[in-house]
Design an enzyme around this catalytic site. Structure first.
Site, PDB file in Angstrom:
ATOM      1  CG  ASP A  37     -20.978 -75.147 -28.606  1.00  0.00           C
ATOM      2  OD1 ASP A  37     -21.141 -76.238 -28.008  1.00  0.00           O
ATOM      3  OD2 ASP A  37     -19.894 -74.775 -29.098  1.00  0.00           O
ATOM      4  CB  SER A  79      11.033 -68.432 -13.069  1.00  0.00           C
ATOM      5  OG  SER A  79      12.334 -68.696 -12.973  1.00  0.00           O
ATOM      6  CE  LYS A 105       9.484 -60.984 -12.383  1.00  0.00           C
ATOM      7  NZ  LYS A 105       8.974 -61.194 -11.051  1.00  0.00           N
ATOM      8  CE  LYS A 287      13.629 -59.029  -9.040  1.00  0.00           C
ATOM      9  NZ  LYS A 287      12.365 -59.719  -8.708  1.00  0.00           N
TER      10      LYS A 287
HETATM   11  S1  IVH Z   1       6.383 -63.042 -18.810  1.00  0.00           S
HETATM   12  C1  IVH Z   1       8.895 -67.308 -18.493  1.00  0.00           C
HETATM   13  N1  IVH Z   1       5.413 -60.839 -17.929  1.00  0.00           N
HETATM   14  O1  IVH Z   1       7.181 -63.208 -13.239  1.00  0.00           O
HETATM   15  C2  IVH Z   1       7.842 -66.554 -17.861  1.00  0.00           C
HETATM   16  N2  IVH Z   1       5.888 -62.524 -16.341  1.00  0.00           N
HETATM   17  O2  IVH Z   1       9.842 -64.858 -12.723  1.00  0.00           O
HETATM   18  C3  IVH Z   1       7.522 -65.379 -18.705  1.00  0.00           C
HETATM   19  N3  IVH Z   1       5.345 -61.928 -14.054  1.00  0.00           N
HETATM   20  O3  IVH Z   1       6.205 -66.524 -13.060  1.00  0.00           O
HETATM   21  C4  IVH Z   1       6.564 -64.574 -18.023  1.00  0.00           C
HETATM   22  N4  IVH Z   1       4.556 -59.927 -14.480  1.00  0.00           N
HETATM   23  O4  IVH Z   1       4.355 -64.843 -12.908  1.00  0.00           O
HETATM   24  C5  IVH Z   1       5.842 -62.046 -17.603  1.00  0.00           C
HETATM   25  N5  IVH Z   1       4.533 -58.810 -17.310  1.00  0.00           N
HETATM   26  C6  IVH Z   1       4.943 -60.016 -16.983  1.00  0.00           C
HETATM   27  C7  IVH Z   1       4.939 -60.478 -15.653  1.00  0.00           C
HETATM   28  C8  IVH Z   1       5.439 -61.740 -15.381  1.00  0.00           C
HETATM   29  C9  IVH Z   1       4.802 -60.821 -13.539  1.00  0.00           C
HETATM   30  C10 IVH Z   1       5.784 -63.087 -13.277  1.00  0.00           C
HETATM   31  C11 IVH Z   1       5.308 -64.407 -13.797  1.00  0.00           C
HETATM   32  C12 IVH Z   1       6.470 -65.339 -13.745  1.00  0.00           C
HETATM   33  C13 IVH Z   1       7.482 -64.543 -13.003  1.00  0.00           C
HETATM   34  C14 IVH Z   1       8.830 -64.872 -13.601  1.00  0.00           C
END
Ligand code: IVH
Length: 664
Positions: A37, A79, A105, A287
């Site tokens: 490596d 999701s 989020k 939300k």
């Molecule tokens: S946790 C089961 N943390 O939100 C998925 N998701 O609707 C758990 N997202 O597809 C994901 N910011 O792309 C998580 N701080 C965050 C996030 C996040 C954006 C998005 C993610 C996911 C969508 C879920």
């Protein structure tokens, strides 16, 4: 970098590239590396110094598909469940032990990056959740993503790819919003152009390492060279304040946030809670509220829906919401007008959330002109009927608005192009079109009669109909416009029964065994299909309904062959969730008491009523909610144990499986 030893050959770029490509192949494809490596890294660094944009540097993984090729995720990318208020957030948080982690989020794109034997192997977008699109070559160009991590096991790091707002505003050209721009940029084939966008990646999940909390995952990601998404540990009584702090800081971030994600911190609790097919139960997105503005309600118009409901639409003083001028807002239904005490000239708050049409959020100051329900249908003049929250036009056959709405619905769902509102109205008025089967009878001669219709357009419209003479079962079911038979329900039905005949023969009792089919929905669907028998038969003269593969109910499972009926209110989970969990374990959710019923579960809140009496009479075992939860958890543990021994057996053949610490 240390100088290379003098006995190392002084290759030119081309030879160096060929050499590295050869080592890649031996390492990834043949799994038989011929150098250490350490030496490999030195070669790569050399090339990086000589030719930083070399394509070989972007392809340092196994010979896999190109940008956009399908990549199967090792564990589904689910999701998040959503909530909009503290009450339901608290109810959710009461289901597990320990603290919560809170993260913003980010409104970007989920991306999963897999490392094998410490090297970045493949990166993919979420896609369907099971299969994503390969974005490896671009992810390798991120400064936020390390090419190597110090772990031998197969590991996945998941997170959000996003375009910082500052980078978005600096872009020249017509870009709709940061999210879509980021999605487009990830597909960019030219590395210079890709880098110019300045995308970033924040990590929010790590799979495949033996750790115990979410919090440790962030530390892990950070130690490997990722930028973890901002995170904090909070107690249950701090969640609302935590959320509000994000609301207050919303405009301070260099990225768009559309909510706050809360997760159970303890992974053992996450495993216990598990997941639905759609989202994990241990995480939720609280939300952010959409934009709102105050205005004055001047008038109410009643619009006629496909099934004859007269819906109030508020006409308001023009007001700006998320950059657009709004003059009409949804008032939902007659019940809402009454419950909000709405009157004309009232000062109201209009709200837009998540791109949907603006709606009435609150009444700030009442007006002085009362609102009455319409006496007659604004389209056909039939007497309107108030029933509960809704006002109805009960003249489906003779109501122009309903006829057009139904034709429009059919054309949209079946995807017949070219039949917009204006043409539907003209064709209806000319007597060419009245019901969906008429689409298939239209000839080019019928169409050329109309103003502004040339032969080319006429031929195109007829061809658009011809292209839709074969319709898949779920699409056909949805297109019928039966109450409660939307896309999800139609898909569930189609996957359970396979053919139209089987769907038409299903009883309401049988339907209640399906996920999300309560007694009322099951009744609406079966009655609706029976009422539309004539329409279905007429359509079948022109349309071939293509069957779909029946999705076998899970055979076996610890609750296989057992049916559960719920009565009273469950305190520890929603009834639908309880039903989903039973079904996931191979059991069924029953709709009534019979002697074949497996168990009656009596909720701890509210009264159980007649079902309990009937069950006791029929000798059906009765479970308290606690006893049910205990039974469920035991069955889930059993199912996990079975799956993990199956997984071990299959891992013996495929050594790179992700040992998902948190995959349900
Ligand atoms: S946790 C089961 N943390 O939100 C998925 N998701 O609707 C758990 N997202 O597809 C994901 N910011 O792309 C998580 N701080 C965050 C996030 C996040 C954006 C998005 C993610 C996911 C969508 C879920």
């Amino acid at each position: 970098m240390e100088p290379l030893p003098s006995d190392w050959p002084t290759w030119d770029t081309g030879r160096l590239e060929a050499e590295i490509a050869g080592h890649n192949r031996r390492y990834w494809d043949d799994q038989a590396p011929s150098i250490s490596d350490y030496d490999y890294d030195r070669l790569v660094e050399r090339l990086r110094a000589l030719a930083p944009e070399s394509p070989v540097l972007r392809a340092m993984g196994p010979t896999i598909g190109a940008l956009g090729a399908p990549v199967e995720h090792l564990a589904s990318m689910l999701s998040l469940d959503k909530t909009y208020d503290e009450d339901s957030l608290q109810k959710w948080a009461a289901k597990f032990e320990g603290e919560l982690v809170m993260t913003p989020k980010i409104d970007g794109l989920a991306c999963s990056i897999r490392y094998t034997r410490g090297r970045l192997e493949v990166a993919a977008t979420r896609g369907s959740g099971e299969i994503g699109e390969d974005v490896t070559i671009n992810i390798r160009l991120f400064d936020d993503v390390p090419p190597r991590i110090p772990v031998d096991e197969t590991v996945e790091v998941r997170g959000e790819v996003f375009l910082p707002l500052s980078a978005f505003h600096a872009l020249e050209g017509d870009f709709a919003n940061p999210r879509n721009t980021a999605a487009g940029a990830l597909k960019q084939k030219n590395p210079d152009k890709f880098k110019a966008f300045g995308l970033r990646f924040f990590a929010y999940d790590v799979l495949g390492v033996p750790i115990e909390t979410e919090h440790e995952k962030f530390a892990c990601a950070k130690a490997w060279g990722f930028v973890p998404v901002e995170h904090a540990l909070v107690r249950r009584d701090q969640v609302q304040a935590g959320y509000e702090a994000y609301v207050a800081r919303r405009d301070d971030f260099d990225f768009e946030i559309d909510g706050v994600v809360f997760k159970a911190n303890r992974l053992d609790e996450q495993v216990r809670l598990g997941a639905t097919a759609h989202h994990p139960r241990y995480a939720i997105a609280y939300k952010l509220q959409g934009e709102s503005a105050t205005t004055v309600l001047r008038d109410v118009e009643w619009s006629v829906s496909r099934n004859g409901v007269l819906t109030p639409v508020g006409i308001v003083e023009p007001v700006k919401l998320s950059g657009a001028t709004v003059t009409r807002i949804s008032l939902h239904n007659w019940g809402l007008v009454q419950s909000k005490g709405l009157s004309l000239d009232a000062t109201v708050v209009a709200m837009r959330r998540g791109g949907v049409i603006p709606y009435l959020e609150a009444v700030v100051k009442p007006g002085d002109r009362p609102i009455e329900p319409p006496a007659e249908c604004p389209s056909c003049g039939a007497a309107a009927e108030v029933s509960g929250d809704l006002v109805w036009c009960r003249n489906p056959q003779g109501c122009r608005a309903q006829t057009i709405a139904n034709l429009n619905h059919y054309a949209k769902v079946v995807d017949i192009e070219g039949f917009g509102q204006v043409w539907l109205e003209k064709l209806l008025d000319a007597g060419v079109l009245h019901a969906p089967p008429d689409f298939y009878r239209i000839t080019a001669q019928d169409l050329v009669e109309f103003d502004r219709m040339g032969e080319t357009l006429a031929a195109k419209m007829v061809a658009a109909v011809d292209a839709r003479r074969a319709v898949s079962l779920p699409v056909f079911l949805q297109a019928l416009g039966v109450r409660d038979l939307g896309k999800t329900a139609a898909t569930t039905l189609a996957e359970r029964y396979g053919t139209l005949d089987a769907v038409r023969a299903a009883t309401p009792e049988a339907l209640t065994e399906l996920s999300k089919f309560g007694e009322l929905v099951a009744r609406h669907v079966t009655e609706g299909l029976a009422e539309k028998a004539h329409l279905i038969d007429a359509l079948l003269e022109h349309v071939e309904v293509t069957p779909v593969a029946v999705r076998e109910k899970p055979r076996g499972g610890p609750l296989f062959g057992k049916s559960f009926l719920f009565t009273g209110t469950l305190a520890r989970m929603r009834r639908e969730d309880a039903q989903d969990r039973v079904i996931a374990l191979g059991g069924t959710a029953a709709s009534g008491v019979s002697k074949n019923l497996g168990y009656l579960v009596v909720g701890s809140e509210g009264k159980a009523g007649s079902k309990l009496q009937k069950a006791e009479k029929a000798g059906v075992p009765v479970l308290s909610e606690d006893a049910f939860v205990e039974l469920l958890e035991r069955a889930e543990a059993e199912s996990r144990a079975t799956r993990s021994s199956e997984a071990q057996a299959s891992q013996a053949q495929a050594p790179d499986g992700v040992a998902g610490a948190q995959s349900p």
